[in-house]
Design an enzyme around this catalytic site. Structure first.
Site, PDB file in Angstrom:
ATOM      1  N   THR A   1      24.522  33.377  27.612  1.00  0.00           N
ATOM      2  CA  THR A   1      25.671  32.145  27.086  1.00  0.00           C
ATOM      3  C   THR A   1      25.125  30.326  28.057  1.00  0.00           C
ATOM      4  OG1 THR A   1      27.106  34.407  26.964  1.00  0.00           O
ATOM      5  CG2 THR A   1      27.912  31.670  26.831  1.00  0.00           C
TER       6      THR A   1
ATOM      7  N   THR B   1      30.528  32.395  44.091  1.00  0.00           N
ATOM      8  CA  THR B   1      29.837  31.552  43.108  1.00  0.00           C
ATOM      9  C   THR B   1      30.147  30.680  42.123  1.00  0.00           C
ATOM     10  OG1 THR B   1      29.676  33.330  41.189  1.00  0.00           O
ATOM     11  CG2 THR B   1      27.868  33.874  42.974  1.00  0.00           C
ATOM     12  N   GLY B   2      31.842  30.850  41.786  1.00  0.00           N
ATOM     13  CA  GLY B   2      32.631  30.445  41.113  1.00  0.00           C
ATOM     14  C   GLY B   2      33.431  29.324  42.286  1.00  0.00           C
TER      15      GLY B   2
ATOM     16  N   ALA C   1      33.294  43.010  31.366  1.00  0.00           N
ATOM     17  CA  ALA C   1      31.946  42.018  30.980  1.00  0.00           C
ATOM     18  C   ALA C   1      30.804  42.521  30.795  1.00  0.00           C
ATOM     19  CB  ALA C   1      31.826  40.591  31.793  1.00  0.00           C
TER      20      ALA C   1
ATOM     21  N   GLY D   1      41.396  50.350  38.425  1.00  0.00           N
ATOM     22  CA  GLY D   1      42.827  50.911  38.578  1.00  0.00           C
ATOM     23  C   GLY D   1      43.711  50.443  37.882  1.00  0.00           C
TER      24      GLY D   1
ATOM     25  N   TYR E   1      21.631  43.656  40.141  1.00  0.00           N
ATOM     26  CA  TYR E   1      22.673  43.437  38.572  1.00  0.00           C
ATOM     27  C   TYR E   1      22.667  44.463  37.735  1.00  0.00           C
ATOM     28  CZ  TYR E   1      24.148  40.115  35.328  1.00  0.00           C
ATOM     29  OH  TYR E   1      25.443  39.678  34.596  1.00  0.00           O
TER      30      TYR E   1
ATOM     31  N   ASN F   1      37.092  35.251  44.384  1.00  0.00           N
ATOM     32  CA  ASN F   1      36.473  35.392  45.460  1.00  0.00           C
ATOM     33  C   ASN F   1      35.446  33.725  45.918  1.00  0.00           C
ATOM     34  OD1 ASN F   1      34.123  35.726  44.969  1.00  0.00           O
ATOM     35  ND2 ASN F   1      34.414  37.512  46.575  1.00  0.00           N
TER      36      ASN F   1
HETATM   37  N1  LIG Z   1      26.284  33.635  31.827  1.00  0.00           N
HETATM   38  C1  LIG Z   1      26.151  34.686  31.111  1.00  0.00           C
HETATM   39  O1  LIG Z   1      25.359  33.944  30.023  1.00  0.00           O
HETATM   40  C2  LIG Z   1      26.404  36.014  31.008  1.00  0.00           C
HETATM   41  C3  LIG Z   1      25.304  36.934  30.487  1.00  0.00           C
HETATM   42  C4  LIG Z   1      25.586  38.243  30.719  1.00  0.00           C
HETATM   43  C5  LIG Z   1      26.655  38.894  31.062  1.00  0.00           C
HETATM   44  N2  LIG Z   1      27.575  37.559  31.938  1.00  0.00           N
HETATM   45  C6  LIG Z   1      28.330  38.294  33.152  1.00  0.00           C
HETATM   46  O2  LIG Z   1      30.061  37.728  32.892  1.00  0.00           O
HETATM   47  C7  LIG Z   1      30.365  37.570  34.189  1.00  0.00           C
HETATM   48  C8  LIG Z   1      30.783  35.784  34.706  1.00  0.00           C
HETATM   49  O3  LIG Z   1      29.907  35.170  34.542  1.00  0.00           O
HETATM   50  P1  LIG Z   1      29.627  33.562  34.560  1.00  0.00           P
HETATM   51  O4  LIG Z   1      27.715  33.747  34.352  1.00  0.00           O
HETATM   52  O5  LIG Z   1      30.854  33.330  34.540  1.00  0.00           O
HETATM   53  O6  LIG Z   1      29.001  33.962  36.942  1.00  0.00           O
HETATM   54  P2  LIG Z   1      29.358  32.737  37.189  1.00  0.00           P
HETATM   55  O7  LIG Z   1      29.328  33.133  39.090  1.00  0.00           O
HETATM   56  O8  LIG Z   1      30.045  31.457  37.171  1.00  0.00           O
HETATM   57  O9  LIG Z   1      31.741  34.004  38.033  1.00  0.00           O
HETATM   58  C9  LIG Z   1      31.312  34.808  37.955  1.00  0.00           C
HETATM   59  C10 LIG Z   1      32.990  34.329  38.834  1.00  0.00           C
HETATM   60  O10 LIG Z   1      32.805  36.202  39.829  1.00  0.00           O
HETATM   61  C11 LIG Z   1      33.226  35.827  40.457  1.00  0.00           C
HETATM   62  N3  LIG Z   1      33.436  36.842  41.902  1.00  0.00           N
HETATM   63  C12 LIG Z   1      32.131  37.580  42.440  1.00  0.00           C
HETATM   64  N4  LIG Z   1      32.159  38.572  43.220  1.00  0.00           N
HETATM   65  C13 LIG Z   1      33.567  38.560  43.574  1.00  0.00           C
HETATM   66  C14 LIG Z   1      34.593  39.705  44.134  1.00  0.00           C
HETATM   67  N5  LIG Z   1      33.943  40.075  44.868  1.00  0.00           N
HETATM   68  N6  LIG Z   1      35.814  39.202  43.849  1.00  0.00           N
HETATM   69  C15 LIG Z   1      36.413  38.229  42.964  1.00  0.00           C
HETATM   70  N7  LIG Z   1      35.581  37.271  42.706  1.00  0.00           N
HETATM   71  C16 LIG Z   1      33.942  37.484  42.619  1.00  0.00           C
HETATM   72  C17 LIG Z   1      32.754  34.730  40.930  1.00  0.00           C
HETATM   73  O11 LIG Z   1      33.158  33.564  42.601  1.00  0.00           O
HETATM   74  C18 LIG Z   1      32.347  33.481  40.191  1.00  0.00           C
HETATM   75  O12 LIG Z   1      34.098  32.834  39.467  1.00  0.00           O
HETATM   76  C19 LIG Z   1      29.512  38.765  34.853  1.00  0.00           C
HETATM   77  O13 LIG Z   1      30.337  39.652  34.933  1.00  0.00           O
HETATM   78  C20 LIG Z   1      27.881  38.162  34.443  1.00  0.00           C
HETATM   79  O14 LIG Z   1      27.681  39.219  34.342  1.00  0.00           O
HETATM   80  C21 LIG Z   1      27.454  36.383  32.110  1.00  0.00           C
END
Ligand SMILES: NC(=O)c1ccc[n+]([C@@H]2O[C@H](COP(=O)([O-])OP(=O)(O)OC[C@H]3O[C@@H](n4cnc5c(N)ncnc54)[C@H](O)[C@@H]3O)[C@@H](O)[C@H]2O)c1
Length: 338
Positions: free
Chosen positions: A200, A60-61, A139, A127, A170, A57
């Site tokens: 990461t 944050t991406g 994740a 689901g 979170y 959506n």
């Molecule tokens: N980057 C890290 O170091 C790290 C560490 C631990 C866990 N994680 C997990 O990995 C996943 C990705 O992290 P990231 O660093 O890429 O974050 P990010 O914010 O870059 O990516 C998250 C993505 O989820 C999308 N999103 C959020 N809510 C949504 C919704 N309701 N419907 C559809 N899309 C939605 C955002 O638009 C975004 O593109 C997350 O679940 C995060 O908790 C990341």
């Protein structure tokens, strides 16, 4: 060091990019696929010959993170809020559930959205996996350990989380997501797996997402002071994104339920990370100490014995190489000449 770098499946269909580990026309759904980690997963899955449906959506991406994939007929980008009902027509073999704000700055600004995607979003992603009979990988995060009292953190440690602190939205969303994922395995027989991802870093992080490495690199490239929280003696163990992708795909290829820690066991102080960024960028920036955020973990290091034993995985990209690639990407994204 070695890594299994496992592809989720063997293939009969040739990879469009001539990858050495092609898939076989199988179909993966990546939620949060336009985010930092999701975009790297989509890229790798396509290179391995998978069809990929990216659901996001753009909270944050950014679609720009997957712009390089849009011309690939095996790639489908769909705007979709996971909190609403999710439907993907056709077969699905794998669901990688990565949708969630992930940086402390993001989830502080989006607390309800973070809880909802961790709860309802995870319910809907599960689901989908149940409906399709797909392997499901959640994740999760090292944040489920909170400010840990056991070091390094093994998967058996239950954590030390403040549910009403600024990180609670979170941490608790992820803890709930793990419980829900486990219930779908035991009640509905979904082939779930949980990875607990530690910090990461790599290309496509946002310069202002508030996480230490993109902040330090942005500041160093701009010649601004690097803002290190507290005395900088708190530690982090950072994993380069390519290694993380290998670990997640090794989990996807297995039938392990997890949770399994995926992260780098090499621990560094935050001050050392800042000093390394200054050295590698050749910046004249100074380091300044600023206030420490509430509930900022003091130490962070995964015990990755389980990932080594069950997935044959461990990180292999050395810190300086990963940092160099990250700096090169930021230089280009921020248009800072070398
Ligand atoms: N980057 C890290 O170091 C790290 C560490 C631990 C866990 N994680 C997990 O990995 C996943 C990705 O992290 P990231 O660093 O890429 O974050 P990010 O914010 O870059 O990516 C998250 C993505 O989820 C999308 N999103 C959020 N809510 C949504 C919704 N309701 N419907 C559809 N899309 C939605 C955002 O638009 C975004 O593109 C997350 O679940 C995060 O908790 C990341």
């Amino acid at each position: 060091m070695t890594s299994s770098a496992a592809s989720p499946s063997p293939s009969s269909r040739p990879s469009p990019r001539g990858s050495s580990s092609p898939g076989h026309g199988r179909r993966a759904v990546v939620t949060g696929g336009a985010g930092f980690l999701g975009s790297h997963l989509c890229t790798r899955l396509l290179a391995d010959g998978w069809d990929v449906v990216c659901l996001d959506n753009f909270l944050t991406g950014d679609a720009a993170n997957v712009a390089h994939l849009l011309d690939d007929p095996a790639f489908h980008l769909r705007r979709c809020d996971l909190v609403d009902f999710v439907h993907v027509p056709g077969d699905v073999d794998l669901v990688l559930h990565f949708a969630s704000p992930a940086s402390p700055v993001d989830y502080a600004q989006l607390p309800i959205e973070t809880l909802k995607v961790g709860a309802d979003g995870t319910l809907h992603a599960l689901g989908l996996a149940r409906e399709k009979g797909a392997r499901f990988v959640l994740a999760s995060t090292s944040e489920v350990y909170g400010d840990p009292q056991v070091h390094p953190q093994p998967e058996t440690y239950w954590g030390h989380v403040n549910p009403v602190g600024p990180r609670g939205v979170y941490d608790e969303a992820k803890r709930y997501g793990e419980a829900l994922t486990t219930a779908y395995r035991t009640v509905h027989g979904v082939r779930t797996g949980i990875v607990r991802i530690f910090n990461t870093y790599g290309p496509r992080m946002r310069p202002f997402d508030g996480r230490a490495i993109p902040t330090f690199v942005r500041q160093a490239l701009a010649g601004e002071p690097l803002t290190v929280a507290g005395g900088g003696s708190q530690t982090r163990s950072v994993c380069y994104v390519d290694d993380l992708v290998d670990g997640v795909l090794a989990m996807a290829a297995s039938e392990e339920p997890g949770p399994i820690n995926v992260g780098s066991p090499e621990e560094r102080t935050v001050l050392r990370i800042a000093q390394d960024v200054v050295a590698l960028t050749g910046s004249s920036s100074q380091i300044t100490l600023v206030g420490r955020p509430v509930d900022d973990p003091e130490v962070r290091r995964p015990d990755i014995s389980l990932a080594r034993a069950r997935l044959g995985w461990e990180p292999r990209v050395p810190w300086t190489d990963g940092l160099e690639r990250t700096v090169a990407w930021f230089r280009s994204a921020l248009q800072v000449p070398a």
